[in-house]
Design a protein around this motif. Sequence first.
Motif, PDB file in Angstrom:
ATOM      1  N   VAL A  48       8.315  -1.375   1.681  1.00  0.00           N
ATOM      2  CA  VAL A  48       9.412  -2.253   2.089  1.00  0.00           C
ATOM      3  C   VAL A  48      10.529  -1.443   2.719  1.00  0.00           C
ATOM      4  O   VAL A  48      10.786  -0.293   2.338  1.00  0.00           O
ATOM      5  CB  VAL A  48       9.991  -3.080   0.912  1.00  0.00           C
ATOM      6  CG1 VAL A  48       8.971  -4.080   0.400  1.00  0.00           C
ATOM      7  CG2 VAL A  48      10.497  -2.196  -0.206  1.00  0.00           C
ATOM      8  N   ILE A  49      11.182  -2.061   3.708  1.00  0.00           N
ATOM      9  CA  ILE A  49      12.415  -1.518   4.271  1.00  0.00           C
ATOM     10  C   ILE A  49      13.555  -2.386   3.752  1.00  0.00           C
ATOM     11  O   ILE A  49      13.510  -3.616   3.870  1.00  0.00           O
ATOM     12  CB  ILE A  49      12.384  -1.516   5.809  1.00  0.00           C
ATOM     13  CG1 ILE A  49      11.298  -0.547   6.300  1.00  0.00           C
ATOM     14  CG2 ILE A  49      13.744  -1.107   6.367  1.00  0.00           C
ATOM     15  CD1 ILE A  49      11.186  -0.457   7.795  1.00  0.00           C
ATOM     16  N   LEU A  50      14.563  -1.746   3.174  1.00  0.00           N
ATOM     17  CA  LEU A  50      15.700  -2.444   2.579  1.00  0.00           C
ATOM     18  C   LEU A  50      16.889  -2.375   3.535  1.00  0.00           C
ATOM     19  O   LEU A  50      17.191  -1.304   4.082  1.00  0.00           O
ATOM     20  CB  LEU A  50      16.046  -1.812   1.232  1.00  0.00           C
ATOM     21  CG  LEU A  50      14.865  -1.751   0.241  1.00  0.00           C
ATOM     22  CD1 LEU A  50      15.207  -0.861  -0.949  1.00  0.00           C
ATOM     23  CD2 LEU A  50      14.499  -3.152  -0.217  1.00  0.00           C
ATOM     24  N   PRO A  51      17.585  -3.488   3.746  1.00  0.00           N
ATOM     25  CA  PRO A  51      18.602  -3.557   4.791  1.00  0.00           C
ATOM     26  C   PRO A  51      19.952  -2.959   4.382  1.00  0.00           C
ATOM     27  O   PRO A  51      20.419  -3.162   3.263  1.00  0.00           O
ATOM     28  CB  PRO A  51      18.743  -5.066   5.030  1.00  0.00           C
ATOM     29  CG  PRO A  51      18.435  -5.671   3.699  1.00  0.00           C
ATOM     30  CD  PRO A  51      17.374  -4.788   3.077  1.00  0.00           C
ATOM     31  N   LYS A  52      20.577  -2.260   5.296  1.00  0.00           N
ATOM     32  CA  LYS A  52      21.908  -1.703   5.084  1.00  0.00           C
ATOM     33  C   LYS A  52      22.959  -2.804   5.193  1.00  0.00           C
ATOM     34  O   LYS A  52      22.881  -3.669   6.058  1.00  0.00           O
ATOM     35  CB  LYS A  52      22.173  -0.615   6.125  1.00  0.00           C
ATOM     36  CG  LYS A  52      23.538   0.045   6.009  1.00  0.00           C
ATOM     37  CD  LYS A  52      23.702   1.119   7.072  1.00  0.00           C
ATOM     38  CE  LYS A  52      25.070   1.792   6.968  1.00  0.00           C
ATOM     39  NZ  LYS A  52      25.242   2.865   7.981  1.00  0.00           N
ATOM     40  N   GLY A  53      23.928  -2.774   4.277  1.00  0.00           N
ATOM     41  CA  GLY A  53      25.041  -3.704   4.361  1.00  0.00           C
ATOM     42  C   GLY A  53      24.756  -5.106   3.872  1.00  0.00           C
ATOM     43  O   GLY A  53      25.617  -5.986   3.968  1.00  0.00           O
ATOM     44  N   ARG A  54      23.578  -5.351   3.323  1.00  0.00           N
ATOM     45  CA  ARG A  54      23.219  -6.685   2.848  1.00  0.00           C
ATOM     46  C   ARG A  54      23.095  -6.705   1.330  1.00  0.00           C
ATOM     47  O   ARG A  54      22.924  -5.675   0.684  1.00  0.00           O
ATOM     48  CB  ARG A  54      21.887  -7.142   3.464  1.00  0.00           C
ATOM     49  CG  ARG A  54      21.910  -7.342   4.966  1.00  0.00           C
ATOM     50  CD  ARG A  54      22.874  -8.429   5.410  1.00  0.00           C
ATOM     51  NE  ARG A  54      22.682  -9.702   4.734  1.00  0.00           N
ATOM     52  CZ  ARG A  54      21.789 -10.626   5.105  1.00  0.00           C
ATOM     53  NH1 ARG A  54      20.999 -10.409   6.135  1.00  0.00           N
ATOM     54  NH2 ARG A  54      21.690 -11.754   4.435  1.00  0.00           N
TER      55      ARG A  54
END
Length: 252
Positions: free
Chosen positions: A61-67
């Motif tokens: 998984v790629i986890l989103p920055k700023g969310r």
Amino acid sequence: MNAINKITVTDIKQLFTVSSPKGRKEEIRNRKSYGLSFCAEGKITYEIGGKQAVSDEKHAVILPKGRSYSLYGNKSGIFPVINFDCMGFLCDEVISLPIQSADTYIKDFEKMKALSLFEENRAKMMSVFYNILHRLSSESSVRNVIIPAIKHIEKNYQNPRLSNAELAEKCNISEVYFRKIFTEAYKTTPKQFIVEIRINKAKQLLSDGFLNIGAVAEKCGFSNQFHFCRLFKEKTGVTPTEYMKQNRICKI
């Protein structure tokens, strides 16, 4: 999501391993950097904006920055994580990427951890990370990501209620992202892709000549005969009746 094989990594922030027990519930607020996580064993389900993404031994998984997002531990396990920053925008949702096996990625993760102990190894560590991203990009190309949707279409194209939301769910991605990558891969929208399959099936049935127009429409997943006739003429230039007369196979 921007193509992961085209991003420019500016910094690798942290490399750590999370031990996640079954039943774990957590809220992550305003994530400080992007994250790439693999699963040595276990399963986590992430949720953001009502959409879910899975991390297990077959999905990175790629986890989103700023969310902000929530997660739930479906199954106890171990999850290596690489926090990083890059130039420009990467993603604003949790992206689940299908992989064959996490073993090679986890070996590279451990290699990066060892290299990170010494500042002079930064370039070598970045090289290993770029190799990880390249491999991920090759494994989880757009067409690979949407294979579950294509298989579902093959089995269910005759269902007039087949929707983008249903197809996106099969791929564990959001509906917006699904429409975007589907269009990139097939140069047409999911809706038009399904229409083409239905029209091709209608051509086969009309050529056989065993069914009337209404029955053909129903067999091919059109909501009604009028809608079928309008779309068929739009796509082929002739009505279903005309097509049947011109193409009915009556000789062996």
